[in-house]
Design a protein around this motif. Structure first.
Motif, PDB file in Angstrom:
ATOM      1  N   ASP A 255       0.834  -1.209   0.000  1.00  0.00           N
ATOM      2  CA  ASP A 255       0.000   0.000   0.000  1.00  0.00           C
ATOM      3  C   ASP A 255       0.870   1.261   0.000  1.00  0.00           C
ATOM      4  N   GLU A 256       1.915   1.242   0.826  1.00  0.00           N
ATOM      5  CA  GLU A 256       2.827   2.391   0.883  1.00  0.00           C
ATOM      6  C   GLU A 256       3.547   2.599  -0.447  1.00  0.00           C
ATOM      7  N   THR A 257       3.857   1.502  -1.131  1.00  0.00           N
ATOM      8  CA  THR A 257       4.597   1.598  -2.383  1.00  0.00           C
ATOM      9  C   THR A 257       3.719   2.147  -3.500  1.00  0.00           C
ATOM     10  N   TRP A 258       2.447   1.749  -3.546  1.00  0.00           N
ATOM     11  CA  TRP A 258       1.523   2.351  -4.513  1.00  0.00           C
ATOM     12  C   TRP A 258       1.449   3.862  -4.287  1.00  0.00           C
ATOM     13  N   GLN A 259       1.355   4.271  -3.029  1.00  0.00           N
ATOM     14  CA  GLN A 259       1.272   5.698  -2.728  1.00  0.00           C
ATOM     15  C   GLN A 259       2.557   6.420  -3.147  1.00  0.00           C
ATOM     16  N   SER A 273       2.875   5.314 -13.528  1.00  0.00           N
ATOM     17  CA  SER A 273       2.378   5.309 -14.907  1.00  0.00           C
ATOM     18  C   SER A 273       3.250   4.462 -15.831  1.00  0.00           C
ATOM     19  N   PHE A 274       4.386   4.009 -15.322  1.00  0.00           N
ATOM     20  CA  PHE A 274       5.271   3.158 -16.125  1.00  0.00           C
ATOM     21  C   PHE A 274       4.936   1.686 -15.863  1.00  0.00           C
ATOM     22  N   GLN A 275       4.783   0.914 -16.932  1.00  0.00           N
ATOM     23  CA  GLN A 275       4.432  -0.494 -16.775  1.00  0.00           C
ATOM     24  C   GLN A 275       5.475  -1.251 -15.960  1.00  0.00           C
ATOM     25  N   GLY A 276       6.742  -0.887 -16.136  1.00  0.00           N
ATOM     26  CA  GLY A 276       7.814  -1.577 -15.418  1.00  0.00           C
ATOM     27  C   GLY A 276       7.722  -1.405 -13.914  1.00  0.00           C
ATOM     28  N   VAL A 277       7.028  -0.353 -13.470  1.00  0.00           N
ATOM     29  CA  VAL A 277       6.815  -0.119 -12.037  1.00  0.00           C
ATOM     30  C   VAL A 277       5.481  -0.698 -11.588  1.00  0.00           C
ATOM     31  N   ALA A 278       4.422  -0.413 -12.348  1.00  0.00           N
ATOM     32  CA  ALA A 278       3.068  -0.799 -11.926  1.00  0.00           C
ATOM     33  C   ALA A 278       2.804  -2.293 -12.041  1.00  0.00           C
ATOM     34  N   PHE A 279       3.325  -2.953 -13.082  1.00  0.00           N
ATOM     35  CA  PHE A 279       2.997  -4.360 -13.287  1.00  0.00           C
ATOM     36  C   PHE A 279       3.519  -5.264 -12.166  1.00  0.00           C
ATOM     37  N   PRO A 280       4.762  -5.080 -11.690  1.00  0.00           N
ATOM     38  CA  PRO A 280       5.197  -5.910 -10.557  1.00  0.00           C
ATOM     39  C   PRO A 280       4.341  -5.700  -9.314  1.00  0.00           C
ATOM     40  N   LEU A 281       3.852  -4.480  -9.115  1.00  0.00           N
ATOM     41  CA  LEU A 281       2.991  -4.216  -7.965  1.00  0.00           C
ATOM     42  C   LEU A 281       1.620  -4.852  -8.164  1.00  0.00           C
ATOM     43  N   ALA A 282       1.138  -4.842  -9.396  1.00  0.00           N
ATOM     44  CA  ALA A 282      -0.130  -5.511  -9.684  1.00  0.00           C
ATOM     45  C   ALA A 282      -0.012  -7.022  -9.455  1.00  0.00           C
ATOM     46  N   CYS A 330       8.893  -4.186  -3.349  1.00  0.00           N
ATOM     47  CA  CYS A 330       8.526  -2.838  -2.903  1.00  0.00           C
ATOM     48  C   CYS A 330       9.764  -2.021  -2.534  1.00  0.00           C
ATOM     49  N   LEU A 331      10.725  -2.677  -1.887  1.00  0.00           N
ATOM     50  CA  LEU A 331      11.969  -1.978  -1.556  1.00  0.00           C
ATOM     51  C   LEU A 331      12.653  -1.473  -2.822  1.00  0.00           C
ATOM     52  N   LEU A 332      12.726  -2.333  -3.834  1.00  0.00           N
ATOM     53  CA  LEU A 332      13.345  -1.931  -5.099  1.00  0.00           C
ATOM     54  C   LEU A 332      12.559  -0.816  -5.774  1.00  0.00           C
ATOM     55  N   SER A 333      11.234  -0.860  -5.652  1.00  0.00           N
ATOM     56  CA  SER A 333      10.399   0.162  -6.278  1.00  0.00           C
ATOM     57  C   SER A 333      10.588   1.524  -5.628  1.00  0.00           C
TER      58      SER A 333
END
Length: 380
Positions: A255-259, A273-282, A330-333
């Motif tokens: 949750d913190e990482t999405w924020q 907005s970048f797939q490389g960031v959002a897709f691993p979180l999804a 999440c740490l990497l993100s």
């Protein structure tokens, strides 16, 4: 399957959410102090957040096992180590409720559920972590009681008032001749040694040495020689609780990482907005949702009086691995900021890692699953 949250369960969940918000700012301090404030335990107990599934006559709340899991997940969102109070409380409380003499159960279980005392569980030994069926600790009869000799490794070793321990009372093949005892840790012949763990430091894990330690006959739990069976039944419950405990820590990190990725910008755009960031979180959301449902199903099976050993083993190996992988992502993100020690991510990563070891490794859990899926002679 019925995962309906009734009004009573919702009340416990809401109370756990409030406690999580209260304890979150003190997570780092608890790690440094290596202790969970006894007053916090008593607060949790007063709210019914420790082993609520136990009978009201023994200090519980007559709740479902599923409620217990919901509580563990929410508290772990604030601090995974504080959720240990609930998880160990349920594990030990159920063992005592099932196997202790009435006078012993009525004396100790209310202390657990109220948060007045911690009762640890001593199964593992320095030389036999996964091989719980072959303890070197012994108990011999003497003077209307038993004398214990050996060493146990346990969470809350430095803070517990008593512990359920398992010792060999007669020679025999693996898993046989093992008995369970409740041992007050202020007795003569007991020495505690803190373990320099890399995580979950607030639970005060350590080694407890028993040297010529006498306990009365009434402290024997259940029938002589049945201790191994008793603890295995208890772990079916606690493994699902541990699964939800680590999921709580991973979910709050996600949750913190999405924020964070929604407010942090790069190339004039939010990171999310970048797939490389959002897709691993999804993917992480999907994995946590699946792991949560597996743990909830296991607790529903327990509440329904159905077999759940196989599912509990699935919870124990998969949920901690999934939680660790999610927190790592999440740490990497977070980039450089996730690597800082003044942020909670690295501590959660270390705390969750320990639960890939404690209460049964992935290899042992997969062995359990195999033996409950095919004929024993066909399994490893």
């Amino acid at each position: 399957m019925d995962f309906v949250i009734d009004d009573a369960m919702q009340g416990f969940i809401d109370a756990a959410v409030e406690v999580a918000a209260q304890i979150a700012p003190g997570t780092r301090q608890r790690e440094q102090d290596r202790v969970i404030d006894p007053e916090l335990r008593r607060q949790m107990g007063g709210l019914g957040l420790i082993a609520p599934e136990l009978p009201a006559a023994l200090g519980g709340r007559d709740e479902r096992a599923l409620t217990s899991g919901m509580i563990a997940e929410q508290i772990a969102r604030g601090d995974l180590t504080v959720a240990y109070v609930q998880v160990i409380g349920s594990l030990v409380g159920q063992i005592l409720a099932r196997s202790a003499r009435p006078e012993v159960a009525s004396r100790w279980i209310p202390r657990i559920t109220s948060g007045a005392d911690l009762v640890a569980i001593g199964l593992s030994e320095p030389g036999a972590g996964s091989d719980a069926g072959s303890p070197s600790m012994t108990a011999r009869p003497q003077h209307d009681g038993w004398v214990l000799e050996g060493t146990k490794s346990m969470s809350f070793a430095m803070h517990a008032s008593a512990a359920v321990v398992f010792a060999r009372t007669e020679q025999g093949r693996r898993g046989k001749g093992i008995s369970a005892f409740l041992v007050e840790l202020d007795r003569d012949g007991i020495e505690r040694r803190a373990a320099p763990d890399m995580g979950t430091r607030a639970v005060g894990r350590g080694m407890v040495d028993f040297t010529d330690t006498w306990i009365p006959e009434e402290n024997l739990l259940g029938d002589l020689g049945t201790g191994f069976t008793q603890v295995m039944q208890g772990f079916d419950f606690s493994r699902a609780l541990i699964g939800l405990q680590v999921i709580g820590a991973a979910q709050v990190t996600l949750d913190e990482t999405w924020q964070y990725t929604g407010t942090r910008t790069a190339f004039d755009q939010p990171l999310s907005s970048f797939q490389g960031v959002a897709f691993p979180l999804a993917e992480a959301e999907t994995l946590l949702s699946a792991a949560r449902l597996l743990c909830q199903k296991t607790l529903w099976l327990k509440d329904s009086g159905l077999a759940h050993t196989r599912e509990a083993a699935m919870c124990k190996w998969w949920a901690p691995k999934t939680a660790y992988d999610v927190i790592h992502q999440c740490l990497l993100s977070h980039g450089q900021y996730g690597y800082l020690t003044d942020r909670p991510i690295e501590q959660r990563l270390r705390d969750v890692l320990g639960l890939q070891i404690g209460d049964g490794t992935a290899q042992i859990m997969k062995l359990v699953i195999a033996r409950h899926t095919v004929d024993r002679e066909l399994a490893p």
